[in-house]
Write an enzyme that holds these catalytic residues in place. Structure first.
Site, PDB file in Angstrom:
ATOM      1  CB  SER A 254     -51.459 -15.096  56.712  1.00 32.17           C
ATOM      2  OG  SER A 254     -50.211 -15.754  56.791  1.00 32.17           O
ATOM      3  CE  LYS A 255     -53.004 -12.453  50.120  1.00 29.12           C
ATOM      4  NZ  LYS A 255     -53.425 -11.350  49.331  1.00 29.12           N
ATOM      5  NE  ARG A 256     -46.936 -11.650  53.462  1.00 24.68           N
ATOM      6  CZ  ARG A 256     -47.407 -10.860  54.427  1.00 24.68           C
ATOM      7  NH1 ARG A 256     -46.892 -10.916  55.635  1.00 24.68           N
ATOM      8  NH2 ARG A 256     -48.389 -10.033  54.191  1.00 24.68           N
ATOM      9  CB  SER A 258     -51.625 -21.067  55.449  1.00 26.81           C
ATOM     10  OG  SER A 258     -51.458 -20.270  56.584  1.00 26.81           O
TER      11      SER A 258
END
Ligand code: GLU
Length: 489
Positions: A254-256, A258
């Site tokens: 996920s963006k948050r 990784s």
């Protein structure tokens, strides 16, 4: 064969989107097919030209090209089905929505968000799956008129038939979904904006897409798409859903949590060839031990039906390993060119080429270069600020040994003719000086290394001295001796 990549410019190019783009590209190249880029920018609130630019620019950086679609974010579309930006194709969607309304496969719905929420709550209380209750399916003309008089604006819903949808997925094989579990979903919002499930189907038909290759996160959308395709009388493309990319702990990337933006990898100095090679193996392998593949070789070998079903683990160590392999395969001049953006502009090109042999073996990412050899361009006082006087002491010894080594080195370097200031001669003379001082070579060298490079670990010491030249080397040894003096005082 016609394949497409259909990114939404609502964020920078994501690792997963890059891999999907690559698999489409390789599939098209392998079969001699056509590759289309379509920009799915119907989410006007979140789409930006800047994200579009980031996506196109980073795909090009990877070496991925396409035959049809926008070639630059602000450039013209190329290809017989232009425009390839959904925001410019609204008329077609309106026509197709009207066809669905006329055939009864879709209907207008005036329910308000509050009414829909109440239905959802009631279904929840009865432990029923939440889905639209079809209140607007069979309204009378009077009821419709009343809503309109109320100032309500309708959405358009697709009427989902209760049927089992089967398809033969290129990656996953036979897949089956029961559409009777789906509710009638919205295909056009009440401001007239058509939504993803609908426009993707309309455009895949209009652009004559034969194979839809996309992430597994879209697998559950496919039965909706097939139902729409049938209602619109379109040809059904083949579908292939490629596995998600997972973190090492098998959680979703996920963006948050990784690093998912391709630009971040580019900025750290991963080479595009290494990245492509790495991405290709996220869900596919050639079935041999070979691991180094150019884009052309991949196009030659890649087959979409050999893609694995299971999630693909993003292994950063493997990426680093591949990057190192590609770095070391470059000629020094080539590597210097790649390093150009990671080194201050004040460093002359020919000096940069001279630095390359010192870092090539140890470089993992291009962006590591200042850490490895920044001492070569940083001013002497900055380098002297990287260490404390105590750091000058060799592993076996204290300030006295440091002083002895530094003084021995100063005399040795000062006695050398500048013409003899080569790594080879320096090593010979410094080894002799160590012996004369009655010190082990390693203990003698480590204070010099700290003085010259400001770090306990550095590129080969004598090559570093040669690179720096006699005067700067002597100045740094003097700085180090000065720091030792300060301690004693
Ligand atoms: N715009 C969609 C996305 O970004 C495209 C999905 C598809 O390939 O159908 O996920």
């Amino acid at each position: 064969m016609r394949v497409r990549m259909a990114p939404s410019p609502t964020g920078p190019l994501h690792i997963g989107t890059a891999r999907t783009s690559l698999y489409n590209f390789l599939t098209a190249r392998h079969a001699g097919g056509t590759y289309v880029l379509r920009i799915e920018d119907t989410d006007t609130a979140r789409s930006t030209l800047e994200f579009e630019r980031d996506i196109i620019d980073n795909l090009h950086w990877l070496g991925i090209t396409w035959d049809e679609g926008p070639q630059a974010a602000d450039g013209d579309d190329i290809g017989p089905f232009a425009p390839y930006r959904q925001s410019l194709r609204m008329e077609l969607y309106a026509t197709e929505a009207d066809r669905l309304l006329a055939s009864g496969a879709a209907y207008r719905c005036w329910c308000t968000p509050e009414e829909l929420e109440a239905v959802r709550k009631a279904q929840e209380a009865l432990k029923q799956p939440p889905r639209y209750n079809r209140r607007c399916l069979n309204l009378t003309d009077a009821e419709r008129a009343a809503f309109e008089a109320d100032g309500r604006k309708p959405v358009i819903r697709f009427k989902v038939e209760p049927e089992v949808i089967r398809f033969d997925d290129l990656v996953r094989g036979e897949v089956e979904f029961d559409n009777s579990l789906l509710g009638d979903f919205v295909i056009v919002r009440n401001d007239g904006m058509p939504l993803y499930h609908f426009v993707v189907v309309v455009d895949d038909e209009a652009m004559e897409i034969s194979h839809v290759i996309r992430g597994e996160d879209h697998l559950s959308n496919t039965p909706k798409h097939i139902a729409l395709i049938r209602a619109l009388g379109y040809r059904e493309p083949r579908f292939g859903h490629i596995p998600l990319i997972l973190n090492a702990d098998r959680s979703k990337m996920s963006k948050r949590k990784s690093q998912t933006a391709m630009s971040a990898y580019r900025e750290q100095g991963y080479l595009p060839e290494a990245m492509v090679n790495f991405l290709a193996f996220l869900g596919w392998s050639p079935g041999t031990e070979e691991e180094i593949f150019s884009l052309d070789e991949l196009a030659d070998r890649f087959e979409i039906d050999k893609v694995h079903k299971g999630g693909a683990i993003f292994d950063r160590d493997r990426l680093d390993h591949l990057n190192g392999v590609y770095i070391r395969a470059l000629a020094d001049e080539q590597l210097a060119l790649r390093l150009r953006d990671f080194v201050p502009a004040a460093v002359a090109d020919e000096d940069l080429v001279r630095m390359v042999p010192l870092v090539k073996e140890r470089l993992v990412k291009l962006g590591d270069v200042p850490e490895l050899i920044g001492f070569a361009w940083e001013p002497d006082d900055v380098v002297a600020g990287w260490y404390e006087p105590a750091d000058l002491a060799p592993r076996k010894g204290g300030p006295e040994e440091a002083r002895a080594a530094l003084e021995g080195a100063r005399d040795t370097l000062a006695a050398l003719d500048p013409a003899d200031f080569s790594a080879e001669v320096l090593e010979q003379r410094c080894r002799a000086a160590a012996e004369a001082a009655g010190m082990k070579a390693g203990d003698f060298f480590s204070p010099i290394r700290m003085a010259i490079t400001g770090r306990p670990i550095s590129p080969p010491l004598f090559a570093s001295l040669e690179l720096l030249g006699r005067e700067r080397s002597l100045a740094r040894i003097d700085d180090a001796l000065g720091k030792l003096g300060a301690v004693r005082a």
